[in-house]
Design an enzyme around this catalytic site. Structure first.
Site, PDB file in Angstrom:
ATOM      1  N   SER A 139       0.832  -1.154  -0.427  1.00 57.09           N
ATOM      2  CA  SER A 139       0.045   0.024   0.165  1.00 57.09           C
ATOM      3  C   SER A 139       0.908   1.516  -0.173  1.00 57.09           C
ATOM      4  CB  SER A 139      -0.821  -0.195   1.668  1.00 57.09           C
ATOM      5  OG  SER A 139      -1.735   1.519   1.368  1.00 57.09           O
ATOM      6  N   TYR A 152      -2.520  -1.924  10.149  1.00 56.22           N
ATOM      7  CA  TYR A 152      -2.335  -1.969   8.930  1.00 56.22           C
ATOM      8  C   TYR A 152      -1.442  -1.304   7.956  1.00 56.22           C
ATOM      9  CZ  TYR A 152      -3.605  -2.096   3.675  1.00 56.22           C
ATOM     10  OH  TYR A 152      -3.851  -1.754   2.537  1.00 56.22           O
TER      11      TYR A 152
END
Length: 251
Positions: A139, A152
């Site tokens: 990400s 995350y």
């Protein structure tokens, strides 16, 4: 990597970026095996594209992955591309009374150990194949975190680092190791609101740009970055980390 003529397995391929990638690779001439937890959803996806293969994979089940790897090795010995895309995201408030590590543990299990497990399971199958490639989805939040999604973001930073080591270790095999680091994309990763958020990049636009970059080999250092990723990816080296962090994490 070449983008046609492969046999590709995609984890987390029943929704969002994973599904869009599966469909894009299938449509341009690859055999695609898509995996997910729900057989009904796999059936729905494969019915829309006859010839696409669906297989159940539950990364929370300790026997599911090794059983699938044996089956795939037997049924699809030409497998040469693995896309480790499965991931989850949850917000965490570490100031809340009674905060514990339950959410963090589940994220680590899926986002980190899931990718490592998939790589370990399928690397022996693909390592001697022509044009062998491992792709993992990290990400853009690996580089500058959103503080309300701490584990995350940290899990994706782990993958970014780990993939560099994997790439180096496999340099003589050879297996190409690529990293997708998506920006904020219209998926349901954080909930239904994200799928319609006008600030997020449409999934179709993201995948179309990724496919173009893969086709021309435009992925320096193994990182496949769409245009809107680049400023944030380079923020620290350009002296703009604090600016970006403040914009993403308002007081």
């Amino acid at each position: 990597m070449k983008i046609i003529g492969n046999t590709i397995l995609i984890t987390g391929g029943t929704s969002g970026i994973g599904r869009a990638l599966a469909e894009a690779f299938f449509d341009c001439g690859n055999r695609v095996i898509v995996t997910g937890r729900r057989q009904a959803l796999l059936d729905e996806i494969t019915a829309k594209r006859p010839g696409m293969i669906g297989r159940v994979l539950d990364l929370d089940d300790p026997v599911s992955l090794p059983e699938l790897a044996v089956r795939i090795g037997r049924e699809f010995p030409a497998l040469n591309v693995v896309i480790a895309n499965a991931g989850i995201s949850r917000a965490e408030d570490m100031t809340a009374p009674g905060w514990d590590t339950a959410i963090a543990r589940s994220i680590i299990e899926t986002n980190i150990l899931g990718v490592l497990g998939v790589t370990a399971a399928f690397l022996p199958i693909i390592r001697n194949q022509p044009d062998a490639t491992i792709i993992a989805t990290s990400s853009n939040l690996a580089f500058i975190p959103r503080a309300d999604f701490p584990t995350y973001c940290a899990s994706k930073a782990f993958l970014h680092s780990w993939l560099q080591s994997l790439r180096h270790q496999l340099r003589h095999i050879p297996v190409e190791v690529l990293e997708l680091a998506p920006p904020y994309v219209q998926t349901e990763l954080t909930g239904a609101h994200q799928a319609s958020d006008p600030q997020a990049m449409p999934v179709a636009d993201y995948v179309a740009e990724i496919m173009r970059l893969l086709a021309v080999g435009d992925h320096p250092d193994g990182e496949v970055l769409v245009t809107r990723d680049i400023d944030r990816r380079r923020a620290e080296r350009n002296g703009r980390y604090g600016e970006f962090f403040a914009a993403m994490n308002p007081q």
